[in-house]
Design a protein around this motif. Structure first.
Motif, PDB file in Angstrom:
ATOM      1  N   MET A 124       0.811  -1.186   0.000  1.00  0.00           N
ATOM      2  CA  MET A 124       0.000   0.000   0.000  1.00  0.00           C
ATOM      3  C   MET A 124       0.862   1.260   0.000  1.00  0.00           C
ATOM      4  SD  MET A 124      -3.148  -0.898   2.488  1.00  0.00           S
ATOM      5  CE  MET A 124      -3.839  -2.529   2.478  1.00  0.00           C
ATOM      6  N   GLN A 125       2.034   1.186   0.621  1.00  0.00           N
ATOM      7  CA  GLN A 125       2.914   2.349   0.599  1.00  0.00           C
ATOM      8  C   GLN A 125       3.356   2.732  -0.809  1.00  0.00           C
ATOM      9  OE1 GLN A 125       5.419   0.842   3.984  1.00  0.00           O
ATOM     10  NE2 GLN A 125       5.758   3.037   4.205  1.00  0.00           N
ATOM     11  N   PRO A 126       3.682   1.747  -1.680  1.00  0.00           N
ATOM     12  CA  PRO A 126       4.087   2.138  -3.035  1.00  0.00           C
ATOM     13  C   PRO A 126       3.010   2.921  -3.787  1.00  0.00           C
ATOM     14  CG  PRO A 126       4.740  -0.117  -2.606  1.00  0.00           C
ATOM     15  CD  PRO A 126       3.871   0.316  -1.455  1.00  0.00           C
ATOM     16  N   SER A 127       1.749   2.740  -3.400  1.00  0.00           N
ATOM     17  CA  SER A 127       0.679   3.480  -4.077  1.00  0.00           C
ATOM     18  C   SER A 127       0.427   4.834  -3.429  1.00  0.00           C
ATOM     19  CB  SER A 127      -0.607   2.646  -4.093  1.00  0.00           C
ATOM     20  OG  SER A 127      -1.101   2.485  -2.785  1.00  0.00           O
ATOM     21  N   GLY A 128       1.264   5.224  -2.459  1.00  0.00           N
ATOM     22  CA  GLY A 128       1.158   6.556  -1.880  1.00  0.00           C
ATOM     23  C   GLY A 128       0.556   6.629  -0.491  1.00  0.00           C
ATOM     24  N   ALA A 129       0.155   5.504   0.069  1.00  0.00           N
ATOM     25  CA  ALA A 129      -0.406   5.520   1.422  1.00  0.00           C
ATOM     26  C   ALA A 129       0.697   5.809   2.439  1.00  0.00           C
ATOM     27  CB  ALA A 129      -1.061   4.179   1.739  1.00  0.00           C
ATOM     28  N   VAL A 130       0.336   6.507   3.499  1.00  0.00           N
ATOM     29  CA  VAL A 130       1.258   6.785   4.599  1.00  0.00           C
ATOM     30  C   VAL A 130       1.099   5.669   5.623  1.00  0.00           C
ATOM     31  CG1 VAL A 130       1.844   8.383   6.453  1.00  0.00           C
ATOM     32  CG2 VAL A 130       1.046   9.265   4.251  1.00  0.00           C
ATOM     33  N   ARG A 131       2.197   5.061   6.027  1.00  0.00           N
ATOM     34  CA  ARG A 131       2.160   3.986   7.022  1.00  0.00           C
ATOM     35  C   ARG A 131       2.537   4.566   8.375  1.00  0.00           C
ATOM     36  NH1 ARG A 131       6.242   0.650   8.855  1.00  0.00           N
ATOM     37  NH2 ARG A 131       5.540  -1.282   9.805  1.00  0.00           N
ATOM     38  N   LEU A 132       1.692   4.315   9.366  1.00  0.00           N
ATOM     39  CA  LEU A 132       1.943   4.752  10.740  1.00  0.00           C
ATOM     40  C   LEU A 132       2.096   3.511  11.605  1.00  0.00           C
ATOM     41  CD1 LEU A 132      -0.816   7.531  10.997  1.00  0.00           C
ATOM     42  CD2 LEU A 132       1.605   7.825  10.428  1.00  0.00           C
ATOM     43  N   SER A 133       3.250   3.340  12.237  1.00  0.00           N
ATOM     44  CA  SER A 133       3.510   2.169  13.073  1.00  0.00           C
ATOM     45  C   SER A 133       3.786   2.595  14.510  1.00  0.00           C
ATOM     46  CB  SER A 133       4.702   1.375  12.550  1.00  0.00           C
ATOM     47  OG  SER A 133       5.042   0.343  13.468  1.00  0.00           O
ATOM     48  N   VAL A 134       2.929   2.173  15.409  1.00  0.00           N
ATOM     49  CA  VAL A 134       3.092   2.488  16.828  1.00  0.00           C
ATOM     50  C   VAL A 134       4.344   1.805  17.378  1.00  0.00           C
ATOM     51  CG1 VAL A 134       2.078   2.156  19.120  1.00  0.00           C
ATOM     52  CG2 VAL A 134       0.640   2.928  17.215  1.00  0.00           C
ATOM     53  N   ASP A 135       4.483   0.504  17.168  1.00  0.00           N
ATOM     54  CA  ASP A 135       5.618  -0.228  17.733  1.00  0.00           C
ATOM     55  C   ASP A 135       6.957   0.320  17.247  1.00  0.00           C
ATOM     56  OD1 ASP A 135       3.963  -1.889  19.181  1.00  0.00           O
ATOM     57  OD2 ASP A 135       4.076  -3.562  17.767  1.00  0.00           O
ATOM     58  N   GLU A 136       7.034   0.679  15.968  1.00  0.00           N
ATOM     59  CA  GLU A 136       8.295   1.202  15.452  1.00  0.00           C
ATOM     60  C   GLU A 136       8.639   2.552  16.080  1.00  0.00           C
ATOM     61  OE1 GLU A 136       8.288   1.048  11.177  1.00  0.00           O
ATOM     62  OE2 GLU A 136       8.002  -1.127  11.202  1.00  0.00           O
ATOM     63  N   ARG A 137       7.641   3.375  16.337  1.00  0.00           N
ATOM     64  CA  ARG A 137       7.914   4.669  16.991  1.00  0.00           C
ATOM     65  C   ARG A 137       8.368   4.463  18.432  1.00  0.00           C
ATOM     66  NH1 ARG A 137       3.830   9.349  14.810  1.00  0.00           N
ATOM     67  NH2 ARG A 137       4.052   8.808  12.622  1.00  0.00           N
ATOM     68  N   VAL A 138       7.733   3.527  19.123  1.00  0.00           N
ATOM     69  CA  VAL A 138       8.168   3.241  20.495  1.00  0.00           C
ATOM     70  C   VAL A 138       9.622   2.767  20.462  1.00  0.00           C
ATOM     71  CG1 VAL A 138       7.821   1.770  22.526  1.00  0.00           C
ATOM     72  CG2 VAL A 138       5.840   2.772  21.363  1.00  0.00           C
ATOM     73  N   HIS A 139       9.944   1.905  19.529  1.00  0.00           N
ATOM     74  CA  HIS A 139      11.314   1.395  19.401  1.00  0.00           C
ATOM     75  C   HIS A 139      12.289   2.524  19.092  1.00  0.00           C
ATOM     76  CE1 HIS A 139      14.723  -0.214  17.099  1.00  0.00           C
ATOM     77  NE2 HIS A 139      14.706  -1.149  18.026  1.00  0.00           N
ATOM     78  N   ASP A 140      11.920   3.392  18.144  1.00  0.00           N
ATOM     79  CA  ASP A 140      12.807   4.502  17.774  1.00  0.00           C
ATOM     80  C   ASP A 140      13.104   5.418  18.966  1.00  0.00           C
ATOM     81  OD1 ASP A 140      12.838   3.583  15.170  1.00  0.00           O
ATOM     82  OD2 ASP A 140      11.431   5.092  14.418  1.00  0.00           O
ATOM     83  N   ARG A 141      12.132   5.600  19.831  1.00  0.00           N
ATOM     84  CA  ARG A 141      12.294   6.527  20.966  1.00  0.00           C
ATOM     85  C   ARG A 141      12.896   5.890  22.201  1.00  0.00           C
ATOM     86  NH1 ARG A 141       6.525   9.587  20.129  1.00  0.00           N
ATOM     87  NH2 ARG A 141       7.086  10.290  18.046  1.00  0.00           N
ATOM     88  N   HIS A 142      12.599   4.616  22.420  1.00  0.00           N
ATOM     89  CA  HIS A 142      12.956   4.012  23.705  1.00  0.00           C
ATOM     90  C   HIS A 142      13.833   2.780  23.598  1.00  0.00           C
ATOM     91  CE1 HIS A 142      10.125   6.782  25.486  1.00  0.00           C
ATOM     92  NE2 HIS A 142       9.207   6.378  24.624  1.00  0.00           N
ATOM     93  N   GLY A 143      14.061   2.297  22.403  1.00  0.00           N
ATOM     94  CA  GLY A 143      14.910   1.123  22.240  1.00  0.00           C
ATOM     95  C   GLY A 143      14.120  -0.171  22.253  1.00  0.00           C
ATOM     96  N   ARG A 144      14.832  -1.239  22.581  1.00  0.00           N
ATOM     97  CA  ARG A 144      14.260  -2.579  22.486  1.00  0.00           C
ATOM     98  C   ARG A 144      13.519  -2.991  23.746  1.00  0.00           C
ATOM     99  NH1 ARG A 144      19.302  -5.873  21.111  1.00  0.00           N
ATOM    100  NH2 ARG A 144      20.112  -4.348  22.554  1.00  0.00           N
ATOM    101  N   TYR A 145      12.350  -3.542  23.516  1.00  0.00           N
ATOM    102  CA  TYR A 145      11.461  -4.065  24.560  1.00  0.00           C
ATOM    103  C   TYR A 145      12.202  -5.119  25.373  1.00  0.00           C
ATOM    104  CZ  TYR A 145       7.354  -6.780  26.180  1.00  0.00           C
ATOM    105  OH  TYR A 145       6.416  -7.456  26.908  1.00  0.00           O
ATOM    106  N   GLY A 146      12.228  -4.941  26.675  1.00  0.00           N
ATOM    107  CA  GLY A 146      12.854  -5.926  27.548  1.00  0.00           C
ATOM    108  C   GLY A 146      14.364  -5.869  27.571  1.00  0.00           C
ATOM    109  N   VAL A 147      14.963  -5.000  26.762  1.00  0.00           N
ATOM    110  CA  VAL A 147      16.417  -4.855  26.732  1.00  0.00           C
ATOM    111  C   VAL A 147      16.799  -3.454  27.198  1.00  0.00           C
ATOM    112  CG1 VAL A 147      18.480  -4.840  25.264  1.00  0.00           C
ATOM    113  CG2 VAL A 147      16.674  -6.551  24.876  1.00  0.00           C
ATOM    114  N   ASP A 148      16.257  -2.440  26.527  1.00  0.00           N
ATOM    115  CA  ASP A 148      16.575  -1.051  26.851  1.00  0.00           C
ATOM    116  C   ASP A 148      15.631  -0.456  27.892  1.00  0.00           C
ATOM    117  OD1 ASP A 148      18.751  -0.872  25.000  1.00  0.00           O
ATOM    118  OD2 ASP A 148      17.267  -0.835  23.394  1.00  0.00           O
TER     119      ASP A 148
END
Length: 138
Positions: free
Chosen positions: A1-25
């Motif tokens: 769907m992204q190749p057709s121009g849709a914007v993908r919003l991922s909650v888990d990826e944003r949490v990871h980007d901000r806080h690191g790895r679950y159970g590790v960081d």
């Protein structure tokens, strides 16, 4: 769907980007407290994008009907048509996808035990209000 121009919003990826790895960081028990502000931010971003006429794909586990209803309401707040299709996936495929995602280490990483419990938490739509997209239909 992204190749057709849709914007993908991922909650888990944003949490990871901000806080690191679950159970590790950060401890596993902290996940939902870290996730809550990200969910609110993504919900507002979704409403703004849909209001602006953009197609949006939400990558977030909406396992329960009540969760799906909340996001449907958020989509309708935009004043535009909001569609929330349900893509049924069997247990083996879900576990395969989770294992693949764990290898990327770009989002919430689940232990085999945690991943095994996920299919039991999923509640498929049953009221006829939600569009079900069967696997072999696309």
């Amino acid at each position: 769907m992204q190749p057709s121009g849709a914007v993908r919003l991922s909650v888990d990826e944003r949490v990871h980007d901000r806080h690191g790895r679950y159970g590790v960081d950060y401890p596993e028990r902290a996940y939902f407290a870290l996730e809550a502000p990200v969910v609110a931010e993504v919900r507002e971003e979704l409403v703004a994008l849909v209001a602006a006429g953009r197609d949006v794909v939400l990558d977030h586990g909406l396992w329960m009907g009540s969760d799906r209803e909340e996001w449907k309401v958020a989509g309708h707040r935009s004043g535009r048509y909001a569609r929330l299709p349900y893509f049924p996936v069997d247990r083996a495929e879900l576990l395969r996808r989770l294992a693949e995602r764990n290898e990327r280490k770009d989002a919430l990483i689940l232990s085999p035990g945690g991943a095994g419990r996920l299919p039991r938490r999923v509640r498929a739509p049953s009221d006829g209000d939600e569009e079900i997209i069967e696997r072999d239909s696309f």
